[in-house]
Design a protein around this motif. Structure first.
Motif, PDB file in Angstrom:
ATOM      1  N   ARG A   1       0.837  -1.206   0.000  1.00 24.44           N
ATOM      2  CA  ARG A   1       0.000   0.000   0.000  1.00 24.44           C
ATOM      3  C   ARG A   1       0.877   1.263   0.000  1.00 24.44           C
ATOM      4  O   ARG A   1       1.049   1.908  -1.012  1.00 24.44           O
ATOM      5  N   ASP A   2       1.543   1.582   1.112  1.00 27.07           N
ATOM      6  CA  ASP A   2       2.383   2.791   1.131  1.00 27.07           C
ATOM      7  C   ASP A   2       3.590   2.584   0.215  1.00 27.07           C
ATOM      8  O   ASP A   2       4.024   3.510  -0.476  1.00 27.07           O
TER       9      ASP A   2
ATOM     10  N   HIS B   1       4.198   4.764  12.507  1.00 21.32           N
ATOM     11  CA  HIS B   1       4.249   4.711  11.045  1.00 21.32           C
ATOM     12  C   HIS B   1       5.101   5.906  10.620  1.00 21.32           C
ATOM     13  O   HIS B   1       4.620   7.034  10.575  1.00 21.32           O
TER      14      HIS B   1
ATOM     15  N   HIS C   1       7.897   8.064   8.226  1.00 25.75           N
ATOM     16  CA  HIS C   1       8.470   8.287   6.893  1.00 25.75           C
ATOM     17  C   HIS C   1       9.893   8.814   7.034  1.00 25.75           C
ATOM     18  O   HIS C   1      10.302   9.293   8.085  1.00 25.75           O
TER      19      HIS C   1
ATOM     20  N   ASN D   1       9.402   4.686   3.626  1.00 25.25           N
ATOM     21  CA  ASN D   1       8.909   4.365   4.975  1.00 25.25           C
ATOM     22  C   ASN D   1      10.025   3.706   5.775  1.00 25.25           C
ATOM     23  O   ASN D   1      11.079   3.382   5.230  1.00 25.25           O
TER      24      ASN D   1
END
Ligand code: KIV
Ligand code: ZN
Length: 518
Positions: free
Chosen positions: A17-18, A207, A209, A243
């Motif tokens: 997804r990301d 989560h 980045h 990520n």
């Protein structure tokens, strides 16, 4: 999924997804399924399989992965705090044994004012409604507070408390823009742990980045402060700078139990395989010096380091490469390499030589290394071409003949001549022509060994290309010997390569004082 125990960190993978949001990384359903299977082999706790409302392809990928993964992992689908998104996510997850809906809304001033154009109270209301709607479909609902890394902590506490009261089972604190740094991010998570009612009943997720290169460090700071789920991707793939890299956080937890005191359930030996798979599917190469999975992560180039590693690996390596599926450490031969490294590599290639022969090769190596950045095996082969003569052939392949086909039993006859000029002829059958040839040679040479590697490469172009066969054999005492053979007929190349490797083995056996190979 029940909240994580105090000593366990859940690994939530968002490569599909990301990670897929990385420019140029889009994948089709078959490719996503292949990666999902590898994530299962890794033993991740949660697979974020996609964002179903975003496209029919994404919906289909989530649906197929949900159907295939079974109870090996929780399958999660992303949605905004929008009813249509949540309904579509729920639909895609219908076949999942362990479904999770991931929903949420922006919480920073920038997101509220400039993107959503709503007040804090409105955001709160939408967030709560989204969690409630998601809970009407599934038991496991994760709430994300987008851009939490830049949010005002008091408002974040209110939002997270409301999401928990509405039924969230996991609360995700993303540093969406990679703005945080470890101390501040750790304090943010610590603040939530202290100030949010009900937080002890849910799993807190991080989560991060990597815009400032701190995603791994920030995630680990979050874990130290009480987070028990890390969201990450293979190779650190993801939007912009990416990520948190799964391989990095997991290995940090594994290598430093003294610091973190928690474990993940990941089978780390699958990391390199996972990295290569994601890289080959997305076409996004891994930088050579990337931690854990980069091509140079276990390569040693300077003489000082090589000398240390050859004496004791741990002098310059904190991780055993086998632990991450990287095979072994490698010694890169450059002008800075010392004698020990050169001798070691030559031995690995099956070249055994006396000290004076070695000195000769070492001098030639230094001359070449001054001209080239890196000296490869082929260069060494050329350098020691004359060593071949020094070694001398114990057996020479005089002729080889095979018959095979369908139906038919692959059969080979070979003639070898030994160094006294005596001829030996024998025949055998096998699973295929090469196997038959090797069996026939074994009947003459009678030197026990295991074939550990066999590769064929075309070294000229066209249908009549010369095929070069490279093989590795392991002797009974565990030493490895390389053999090469080139010929337009690859069965002949294979026979030559085998006789070449056997000659090295036989000469080494005659010279027990020479260095053992590893
Ligand atoms: O970075 C982010 O905030 C996200 C959310 C959608 C979880 O990816
Ligand atoms: Zn993200």
């Amino acid at each position: 999924m029940p909240a994580a125990p105090a000593d366990r960190v859940f690994i939530f993978d968002t490569t599909l997804r990301d990670g897929e949001q990385s420019p140029g990384a889009s994948m089709n359903t078959a490719e996503k399924l292949e990666i999902a299977r590898q994530l299962v082999r890794l033993g991740v706790d949660v697979i974020e399989a996609g964002f179903p409302i975003s496209s029919p392809g994404d919906f289909e990928s989530v649906r197929r992965i949900a159907g295939e993964v079974g109870d090996a992992a929780t399958v999660c689908a992303l949605s905004r705090a929008v009813p249509a998104d949540i309904e579509r996510a729920a639909e895609a997850l219908e076949g999942a044994k362990r479904p999770r809906i991931h929903t949420g809304i922006g919480v920073s001033e920038s997101h509220l004012r400039d993107k959503l154009k709503i007040s804090r109270d409105e955001a709160l209301e939408r967030g709560v409604a989204a969690v409630k709607l998601a809970r009407s479909f599934v038991e496991d609902v994760e709430f994300y507070a987008e851009d939490a890394g830049r949010a005002e902590p008091e408002f974040l506490y209110r939002m997270i408390e409301a999401a928990i009261a509405a039924g969230a089972t996991v609360v995700n604190i993303p540093d969406t823009t990679g703005y945080a740094y470890p101390e501040v991010f750790g304090e943010l998570i610590g603040g939530l742990m202290e100030n949010v009612r009900g937080i002890e009943d849910v799993t807190v997720s991080v989560h991060c980045h990597n815009d400032l290169g701190m995603a791994t460090a920030n995630s680990l700071a979050g874990v130290k402060a009480g987070a028990r789920q890390i969201e990450c991707t293979i190779n650190g793939l993801g939007e912009r700078a990416g990520n948190t890299a799964m391989e990095e956080v997991v290995m940090a937890l594994k290598m430093r139990p003294d610091v973190f005191g928690v474990t993940s359930g990941i089978n780390t030996r699958e990391f390199v395989r996972a990295s290569r798979l994601v890289s080959s599917i997305t076409g996004i190469l891994v930088q050579p010096n990337k931690a854990i999975v980069g091509a140079n992560a276990f390569a040693h180039s300077s003489g000082i380091h090589q000398d240390g590693v050859l004496k004791q690996r741990s002098t310059y390596e904190i991780i055993d490469p086998e632990e991450v599926g990287a095979g072994g450490s490698s010694i890169v031969l450059t002008a800075r390499s010392g004698r020990a490294a050169l001798r070691h590599r030559l031995a690995e290639l099956g070249y055994v030589m006396e000290d004076d022969e070695f000195e000769h090769i070492h001098q030639a190596f230094l001359d070449l290394a001054d001209k080239k950045k890196e000296v490869y095996d082929e260069d060494l082969e050329a350098l020691v071409g004359e060593a071949e003569r020094m070694i001398g052939e114990v057996f020479h392949l005089e002729q080889v003949h095979v018959s095979c086909g369908e139906p038919g039993i692959p059969t080979a006859t070979v003639e070898l001549i030994d160094r006294d000029g005596e001829s030996f002829i024998d025949s055998s059958h096998g699973n295929g022509p090469v196997d038959a040839v090797y069996n026939a040679i074994n009947r003459i040479v009678r030197e026990p060994n295991d074939l550990t590697e066999f590769s064929v490469q075309s070294i000229t172009r066209g249908i009549d290309a010369v095929g070069e066969v490279t093989i590795r054999i392991k002797s009974e005492d565990g030493r490895t010997f390389t053999g090469r053979g080139a010929h337009p007929d690859i069965v002949v190349s294979s026979a030559k390569a085998y006789v070449n490797a056997l000659n090295r083995l036989l000469v080494a056996a005659e010279r027990p004082q020479l260095p053992a190979e590893v």
